[in-house]
Write a protein that holds these residues in place. Structure first.
Motif, PDB file in Angstrom:
ATOM      1  N   LYS B   3      37.596  53.435  34.823  1.00 53.71           N
ATOM      2  CA  LYS B   3      36.682  54.084  35.755  1.00 53.71           C
ATOM      3  C   LYS B   3      35.266  53.560  35.582  1.00 53.71           C
ATOM      4  N   ARG B   4      34.368  54.033  36.398  1.00 52.46           N
ATOM      5  CA  ARG B   4      33.046  53.411  36.438  1.00 52.46           C
ATOM      6  C   ARG B   4      31.972  54.190  35.690  1.00 52.46           C
ATOM      7  N   THR B   5      31.006  53.458  35.188  1.00 52.09           N
ATOM      8  CA  THR B   5      29.858  54.032  34.510  1.00 52.09           C
ATOM      9  C   THR B   5      28.651  53.873  35.425  1.00 52.09           C
ATOM     10  N   ILE B   6      27.983  54.962  35.731  1.00 54.03           N
ATOM     11  CA  ILE B   6      26.820  54.904  36.615  1.00 54.03           C
ATOM     12  C   ILE B   6      25.587  55.314  35.820  1.00 54.03           C
ATOM     13  N   TYR B   7      24.571  54.485  35.872  1.00 56.91           N
ATOM     14  CA  TYR B   7      23.346  54.757  35.135  1.00 56.91           C
ATOM     15  C   TYR B   7      22.202  54.879  36.127  1.00 56.91           C
ATOM     16  N   LEU B 252      25.957  49.647  27.356  1.00 52.65           N
ATOM     17  CA  LEU B 252      26.829  50.439  28.231  1.00 52.65           C
ATOM     18  C   LEU B 252      28.132  49.720  28.561  1.00 52.65           C
ATOM     19  N   ALA B 255      32.304  50.574  27.303  1.00 51.38           N
ATOM     20  CA  ALA B 255      33.522  51.104  27.923  1.00 51.38           C
ATOM     21  C   ALA B 255      34.520  50.003  28.249  1.00 51.38           C
TER      22      ALA B 255
END
Lengths: 112, 296
Positions: B3-7, B252, B255
């Protein structure tokens, strides 16, 4: 992680092409409902009546294909196409006669 | 599936529109992007001028997204998770609550062993002397009563970086490590919740002020992966220890780091869920070993 490792997960793109009748009010409503459901499922407009979605795996692509099938309108033509990221990357795109870049796959990490 | 990591690091309005997270710029009202909520794993909020709608928060929690907010030092400060992330929540918690003390001690022993093994692997990878760690690893006792973990850590930190002492508020690169561990912790806590366990109730960590004891236990063998990222970053850009956006973007990627778990190479994010699932099976007695990643 390299791009190759990502494609081991088989990044897929799901296309939905549709031609829906818009003669009567009811038909227009059904058409816009279908379009809204596509957007809610994470599809974005590629061209009018062509929507696409980036799926990080083959299984995920199946999920979204299934969802589109569940929300099909009663009338009209709809085509669902799943292609791999590699095939998607080989697509040629033009604006007029000028060639433009193919959309980039969605980044796993996105900074806003 | 990864899944995605949003910063989010700029002033923005975050809202919900047709099940999409919409990021809007504050001044120009320009829409900078939309992300399907079901694709997100981690949403990191790192700016004071971020406005977020409640409807969005509820949707995020409904999809088991870890929402992390950062403080004035840009370090993760708070984390928000749903109360229950698994349909069998109540049953699973029962197993966790009745886990016997010997079982917990056994699990903690396995955790420490794998942590030391990974620390050793990282030292070997960077051509440093690692023999003492091999010995520590072999002499871990049930419940780690002889504190092999601490002894290994002391040796490890001394040899990984030169003139370095690992402290929460210490000199750089402590700041980078803190950031990485905080991200890792939220990934692990999220996985625990989605496996239907209480992150509060630890195997070994028992601090009454700590709300994520179990996450702190389970993340131990994963820490060397953060160390590896930070080590590579610090070595790549000498004297560049500030927690810049570039540094964060680098850390980051934790992941998506490759780890070897259960004989297959997987992104760390996926491996963590394998670990938490196996932890549950240890609680029910189906398994005797937690599945932990190996650094190679």
């Amino acid at each position: 992680m390299s791009v190759n490792r990502f494609s081991a997960y088989r990044i897929m793109w799901v296309f939905v092409f549709f031609d829906l009748p818009t003669e009567t009010k009811r038909e227009r409503k059904a058409a816009s409902l279908f379009r809204k459901k596509l957007i809610a499922d994470g599809f974005t407009m590629f061209q009018f009546s062509i929507y696409l979605r980036h799926c990080p795996s083959r299984e995920n692509a199946k999920v979204h294909t299934k969802r589109v099938k569940r929300s099909l309108p009663k009338h009209g033509k709809v085509c669902i196409l799943e292609i791999t990221d590699k095939q998607f990357g080989n697509m040629e795109l033009f604006h007029g006669i000028k060639e433009v870049d193919v959309p980039q796959p969605t980044q796993q990490l996105q900074l806003f | 599936m990864i899944k995605r990591t949003i910063y989010i690091g700029k002033p923005s309005y975050l809202k919900l529109k047709q099940k999409q997270l919409v990021v809007q710029e504050v001044e120009t009202k320009l829409i900078k992007g939309t992300v399907p909520i079901e694709d997100i794993a981690l949403l990191m909020l790192d700016h004071y001028q971020i406005t977020i709608s409640n409807q969005l928060l509820i949707q995020l929690q409904g999809n088991n997204v870890a929402v992390v907010s950062c403080d004035e030092h840009h370090l993760p400060f708070g984390m928000m998770l749903p109360l229950y992330g698994h349909s069998e929540y109540s049953e699973r918690i029962k197993y966790q609550l009745v886990a016997s003390e010997p079982l917990k001690k056994q699990l903690w022993k396995q955790t420490v062993e794998q942590k030391i093994a990974n620390q050793e692997a990282l030292l070997v990878l960077n051509n440093k002397v690692s023999e003492p760690l091999a010995e520590y690893k072999l002499t871990v006792k049930s419940g780690d009563t002889t504190n092999r973990e601490g002894m290994a850590a002391q040796y490890y930190w001394k040899h990984l970086f030169n003139n370095f002492s690992r402290q929460r508020f210490g000199e750089a690169p402590n700041n980078l490590l803190n950031f990485g561990y905080a991200v890792l912790r939220s990934i692990v806590a999220r996985a625990l919740v989605s496996s239907g366990m209480l992150p509060v109730l630890g195997l070994f960590h028992k601090n009454k002020y700590n709300a994520y004891c179990l996450a702190d236990d389970i993340m131990e063998p994963y820490r060397p992966f953060v160390d590896k990222l930070v080590y590579n970053y610090v070595n790549g850009f000498r004297d560049h220890f500030e927690l810049t956006k570039q540094a964060k973007a680098h850390i980051l990627t934790i992941a998506t780091q490759d780890v070897l778990i259960d004989g297959v190479v997987r992104p760390l994010f996926v491996a963590v869920t394998t670990t938490t699932a196996s932890l549950y099976k240890c609680f029910t007695g189906e398994l005797r070993q937690i599945k932990y990643p190996e650094l190679d």
